[in-house]
Design an enzyme around this catalytic site. Structure first.
Site, mmCIF file in Angstrom:
data_model
loop_
_atom_site.group_PDB
_atom_site.id
_atom_site.type_symbol
_atom_site.label_atom_id
_atom_site.label_comp_id
_atom_site.label_asym_id
_atom_site.label_seq_id
_atom_site.Cartn_x
_atom_site.Cartn_y
_atom_site.Cartn_z
ATOM 1 N N GLY A 1 -30.235 85.085 23.881
ATOM 2 C CA GLY A 1 -31.321 85.667 23.077
ATOM 3 C C GLY A 1 -31.266 87.183 23.109
ATOM 4 O O GLY A 1 -31.019 87.758 24.163
ATOM 5 N N ARG B 1 -24.812 81.877 20.823
ATOM 6 C CA ARG B 1 -24.778 80.884 21.891
ATOM 7 C C ARG B 1 -23.457 80.140 21.712
ATOM 8 O O ARG B 1 -23.002 79.934 20.588
ATOM 9 C CB ARG B 1 -25.981 79.961 21.790
ATOM 10 C CG ARG B 1 -27.275 80.753 22.040
ATOM 11 C CD ARG B 1 -28.402 79.898 22.574
ATOM 12 N NE ARG B 1 -29.352 80.709 23.336
ATOM 13 C CZ ARG B 1 -30.387 81.374 22.792
ATOM 14 N NH1 ARG B 1 -30.602 81.353 21.507
ATOM 15 N NH2 ARG B 1 -31.195 82.070 23.558
ATOM 16 N N ASP C 1 -30.408 84.503 31.818
ATOM 17 C CA ASP C 1 -29.802 83.749 32.917
ATOM 18 C C ASP C 1 -28.659 82.847 32.458
ATOM 19 O O ASP C 1 -27.710 82.623 33.212
ATOM 20 C CB ASP C 1 -30.849 82.981 33.733
ATOM 21 C CG ASP C 1 -31.633 81.991 32.909
ATOM 22 O OD1 ASP C 1 -31.584 82.072 31.656
ATOM 23 O OD2 ASP C 1 -32.290 81.122 33.499
ATOM 24 N N THR D 1 -33.626 90.375 28.397
ATOM 25 C CA THR D 1 -34.422 89.282 27.809
ATOM 26 C C THR D 1 -35.874 89.734 27.767
ATOM 27 O O THR D 1 -36.321 90.445 28.664
ATOM 28 C CB THR D 1 -34.316 87.964 28.623
ATOM 29 O OG1 THR D 1 -35.376 87.089 28.215
ATOM 30 C CG2 THR D 1 -34.447 88.185 30.106
ATOM 31 N N ASP E 1 -38.287 87.804 28.235
ATOM 32 C CA ASP E 1 -39.087 86.898 29.066
ATOM 33 C C ASP E 1 -39.370 87.418 30.470
ATOM 34 O O ASP E 1 -40.231 86.885 31.158
ATOM 35 C CB ASP E 1 -38.385 85.532 29.187
ATOM 36 C CG ASP E 1 -38.385 84.771 27.875
ATOM 37 O OD1 ASP E 1 -39.146 85.158 26.976
ATOM 38 O OD2 ASP E 1 -37.621 83.803 27.747
ATOM 39 N N ASP F 1 -37.664 86.955 33.080
ATOM 40 C CA ASP F 1 -37.530 85.813 33.996
ATOM 41 C C ASP F 1 -36.221 85.803 34.774
ATOM 42 O O ASP F 1 -35.738 84.738 35.155
ATOM 43 C CB ASP F 1 -37.688 84.495 33.209
ATOM 44 C CG ASP F 1 -36.600 84.329 32.144
ATOM 45 O OD1 ASP F 1 -35.858 85.287 31.887
ATOM 46 O OD2 ASP F 1 -36.494 83.223 31.586
ATOM 47 N N ARG G 1 -58.051 90.835 17.426
ATOM 48 C CA ARG G 1 -59.352 91.120 18.025
ATOM 49 C C ARG G 1 -60.320 91.703 16.989
ATOM 50 O O ARG G 1 -61.495 91.342 16.958
ATOM 51 C CB ARG G 1 -59.144 92.117 19.172
ATOM 52 C CG ARG G 1 -60.381 92.489 19.914
ATOM 53 C CD ARG G 1 -60.017 93.534 20.950
ATOM 54 N NE ARG G 1 -59.535 92.950 22.183
ATOM 55 C CZ ARG G 1 -60.334 92.422 23.111
ATOM 56 N NH1 ARG G 1 -61.627 92.388 22.927
ATOM 57 N NH2 ARG G 1 -59.843 91.922 24.219
ATOM 58 N N ARG H 1 -40.693 80.411 27.759
ATOM 59 C CA ARG H 1 -40.523 78.973 27.982
ATOM 60 C C ARG H 1 -40.662 78.606 29.457
ATOM 61 O O ARG H 1 -41.166 77.570 29.817
ATOM 62 C CB ARG H 1 -39.139 78.516 27.473
ATOM 63 C CG ARG H 1 -39.216 77.890 26.100
ATOM 64 C CD ARG H 1 -37.849 77.564 25.594
ATOM 65 N NE ARG H 1 -37.047 78.772 25.480
ATOM 66 C CZ ARG H 1 -35.737 78.796 25.337
ATOM 67 N NH1 ARG H 1 -35.061 77.690 25.287
ATOM 68 N NH2 ARG H 1 -35.087 79.938 25.222
#
Ligand code: ADP
Length: 319
Positions: A11, A72, A103, A125, A127, A129, A154, A171
């Site tokens: 990604g 990918r 990862d 990334t 994320d 993570d 808002r 995810r």
């Protein structure tokens, strides 16, 4: 080492370009040639590889996405695919590789290292993570994109007195949901790392309404469930007017923030330094604002953890 390669994989994330630029410029600064490998491991196998010059990375520091493109590639998960990749690296005389990605991309880098090819991983990334670093390249930009979107929601939420549910990416990690929720005073944040009590959520929402709150904002990390389903469930249980927004891929794009450009520049340059020091099979990161590196096997064996104190704080501040 006289010639290195760089690729982006998996990604994409804003700031990858700044990282590519840092790798290229730092290498050329040290009189090392750099080859750009296009479309991640797919391009590596196909030999989609071109020499890069100082000017190849001009005018990209502020752009989202990745100028080397990404892909990918299932074939690279096989031994045969990895061997083809190494053949291409040898054919082009490339002696070390910088892999910028998440990862999954790190696992590819781990394989290259196992086959004896010097490889360094750079965490890219949105994320956040990846173990071995407090922040990944792209997280800060995505966070600010989400905050900007929630600020807009808002405004309309206040006008209509509705409950808004916003699904954000993540995810496996709730960082983006947690940080954006805390930054935007969300009433409820659902993250994959923490179980939620639906009765408690509806109780808090009703209590807020009773004391005059004009609207409520609920952030759902995609790994914690579907925003649409949660919105439906909430509507059925409370009769509240709910609206669901799935932010989707806008979170991946945009010009990188200052923090991401600086992080990407530091990590990209550090990866080149490590290759020149003869390191292989390591990942770079930033921990407590210091550049660090870790063995890639150790990094991949760890699991990223979200800051649960921040989760508690977000609940305390949104009563
Ligand atoms: P990300 O790097 O963003 O986590 P992916 O998980 O899709 O993205 O991984 C990107 C690519 O890394 C995969 O398409 C594949 O080419 C390579 N990759 C992932 N896992 C492995 C593995 N176990 N062995 C070799 N290559 C892998």
């Amino acid at each position: 080492m006289k010639r290195i390669g760089v690729l982006t994989s998996g990604g994409d994330s804003p700031g990858m370009n700044a990282a590519i630029r840092a790798v290229v410029r730092k290498a050329i600064y040290h009189d090392i040639e750099v080859y750009g490998i296009y479309y991640g491991y797919a391009g590596l196998i196909a030999g989609d590889i071109k020499k890069m010059e100082l000017g190849s990375v001009g005018d990209i520091i502020h752009r989202g996405g990745t100028m080397l493109y990404t892909a990918r590639c299932e074939e690279f998960k096989t031994l045969e695919g990895q061997k083809k990749g190494i053949e291409q690296l040898n054919k082009f005389g490339i002696e070390g590789l910088v892999v910028i990605g998440g990862d999954g991309s790190y696992r590819g880098a781990q394989k290259l290292t196992e086959h004896g090819f010097p490889t360094i991983g750079v965490p890219g990334t949105i994320d956040n993570d990846i173990p071995g670093t407090d922040f990944t390249i792209g997280f800060d930009t995505a966070l600010n994109t989400v905050i900007d979107a929630i600020d807009k929601i808002r405004d309309t939420a206040t006008s209509h007195e509705r409950t808004y549910i916003i699904e954000v990416m993540g995810r496996h990690a709730g960082d983006l949901a947690l940080w954006s929720g805390l930054a935007d005073g969300a009433e409820t944040i659902l993250i994959p790392e923490a179980e939620y009590d639906f009765e408690q959520i509806t109780y808090r929402l009703k209590r807020g309404q009773e004391r005059g709150k004009k609207h409520s904002i609920i952030i759902v990390a995609e790994g914690a469930g579907s925003g649409m389903e949660f919105g439906q469930k909430l509507k059925e249980a409370t009769n509240m007017e709910t609206r669901v927004t799935v932010l989707g891929h806008i979170q991946r794009g945009g010009s990188p923030t200052g923090a991401d450009r600086v992080l990407a520049s530091r990590l990209g340059a550090k990866a080149v330094d490590l290759l020149l020091e003869g390191k292989s099979g390591v990942t770079v990161g930033i921990q407590q604002n210091k550049l660090v590196h870790h063995d890639i096997n150790e990094a991949l064996a760890e699991t990223h953890t979200v800051d649960l104190d921040m989760y508690t704080l977000s609940q305390e501040l949104s009563i």
